[in-house]
Design an enzyme around this catalytic site. Sequence first.
Site, mmCIF file in Angstrom:
data_model
loop_
_atom_site.group_PDB
_atom_site.id
_atom_site.type_symbol
_atom_site.label_atom_id
_atom_site.label_comp_id
_atom_site.label_asym_id
_atom_site.label_seq_id
_atom_site.Cartn_x
_atom_site.Cartn_y
_atom_site.Cartn_z
ATOM 1 N N LYS A 1 -6.353 8.924 14.107
ATOM 2 C CA LYS A 1 -5.540 9.556 13.190
ATOM 3 C C LYS A 1 -6.264 11.464 13.831
ATOM 4 C CE LYS A 1 -4.633 6.675 10.764
ATOM 5 N NZ LYS A 1 -2.659 6.138 10.092
ATOM 6 N N GLY B 1 0.875 -1.279 -0.126
ATOM 7 C CA GLY B 1 0.332 -0.306 0.697
ATOM 8 C C GLY B 1 1.037 0.943 -0.009
ATOM 9 N N ILE B 2 -0.063 2.203 0.883
ATOM 10 C CA ILE B 2 1.343 3.717 0.622
ATOM 11 C C ILE B 2 1.979 3.391 1.451
ATOM 12 C CG2 ILE B 2 0.543 5.670 2.217
ATOM 13 C CD1 ILE B 2 -2.316 5.277 2.089
ATOM 14 N N TYR C 1 -10.877 4.659 14.133
ATOM 15 C CA TYR C 1 -9.742 4.785 13.440
ATOM 16 C C TYR C 1 -9.390 6.654 13.335
ATOM 17 C CZ TYR C 1 -7.222 5.176 8.766
ATOM 18 O OH TYR C 1 -6.332 5.424 7.870
ATOM 19 N N THR D 1 -5.992 0.825 -1.202
ATOM 20 C CA THR D 1 -5.001 -0.528 -0.706
ATOM 21 C C THR D 1 -6.128 -1.224 0.160
ATOM 22 O OG1 THR D 1 -5.303 0.735 1.081
ATOM 23 C CG2 THR D 1 -4.067 1.672 -0.356
ATOM 24 N N ASP E 1 5.241 -5.844 15.741
ATOM 25 C CA ASP E 1 4.261 -5.885 15.805
ATOM 26 C C ASP E 1 4.360 -3.576 16.674
ATOM 27 O OD1 ASP E 1 2.004 -5.065 17.328
ATOM 28 O OD2 ASP E 1 1.577 -7.073 18.378
ATOM 29 N N VAL E 2 4.327 -2.959 16.120
ATOM 30 C CA VAL E 2 4.286 -1.768 16.952
ATOM 31 C C VAL E 2 3.988 -1.773 18.614
ATOM 32 C CG1 VAL E 2 4.121 -0.580 14.862
ATOM 33 C CG2 VAL E 2 2.627 -0.198 15.830
#
Length: 243
Positions: free
Chosen positions: A152, A24-25, A148, A183, A63-64
């Site tokens: 953000k 993706g991005i 989400y 994506t 894994d963050v």
Amino acid sequence: MIDPKSFFDFSGKSILVVGASRGGIGASIAQAFKLAGGEVTITGMEDEPAETERGRFPYVQLDVTDDAAVAALAEATPRLDVLINCAAISRRNHEYDLAIFQKVLEINLTGTVRISLAFLPQLKKSKGSVVNIGSMYGNFGSPKVPAYGASKGGVHQLTRSMAIDWAQYGIRVNAIAPGFIVTEQSRPGREDPDHYAAVVKRTPFGRWGEPDEMAGPALFLASPAASFVTGVTLLADGGYSAV
Ligand SMILES: NC(=O)c1ccc[n+]([C@@H]2O[C@H](COP(=O)([O-])OP(=O)(O)OC[C@H]3O[C@@H](n4cnc5c(N)ncnc54)[C@H](O)[C@@H]3O)[C@@H](O)[C@H]2O)c1
């Protein structure tokens, strides 16, 4: 004055793109930095990157939300000039479930600060740059993805706070707020025909964006062309927010 032709020469620079495993991005941004001469490492949640990304970049499964794993990667990374925080999830229509809400916040927002703090020593040394990937949903309400959107919005706010704090080290911190981009992550939304069409209708360019169209903004924000730019969230949304 720096020769403007060299603004986007990242030769000799070390770049980490966190969340670039699914084509993706993040993968587009990683490829752009590589083409610009940078040494690029990518990470992702999966054991292996998507087939399209395999072998293109050194890959680290990360894994963050895992403190120890993040610390271990930072320990194993001697140098870093550019950090791109791109890891995120969304769970369309399921985010009022509190466990899911917390998980989304933990990955998208806390993950961004966890990674950034872990690499702060390297960024101090290089007077480097951080580019966080936010979203238009950080600015608008997002009833189908409330966690989400909150995460953000938090990323945009965190970007401003880190920019102010880390200016003392010569580190710039900026964000990109992509519009609607084709994506894997946006697949559930794109499969809703009403949503798909509503995005096309409102976007002045009359289409969804491509991941490659996020690469230029990332290169710009990380480059000397943006040497006095910090704390901004750059909209890259085909004009959606201007309507
Ligand atoms: N696609 C869009 O329309 C759109 C719009 C605005 C913002 N964005 C943002 O752009 C960024 C890239 O998204 P994308 O659309 O390319 O999606 P993607 O699903 O291709 O990429 C998300 C990446 O995050 C990683 N990830 C997920 N959970 C993780 C975890 N716990 N730890 C570490 N990594 C994890 C995945 O492995 C993947 O590499 C995200 O921050 C996303 O929120 C996307």
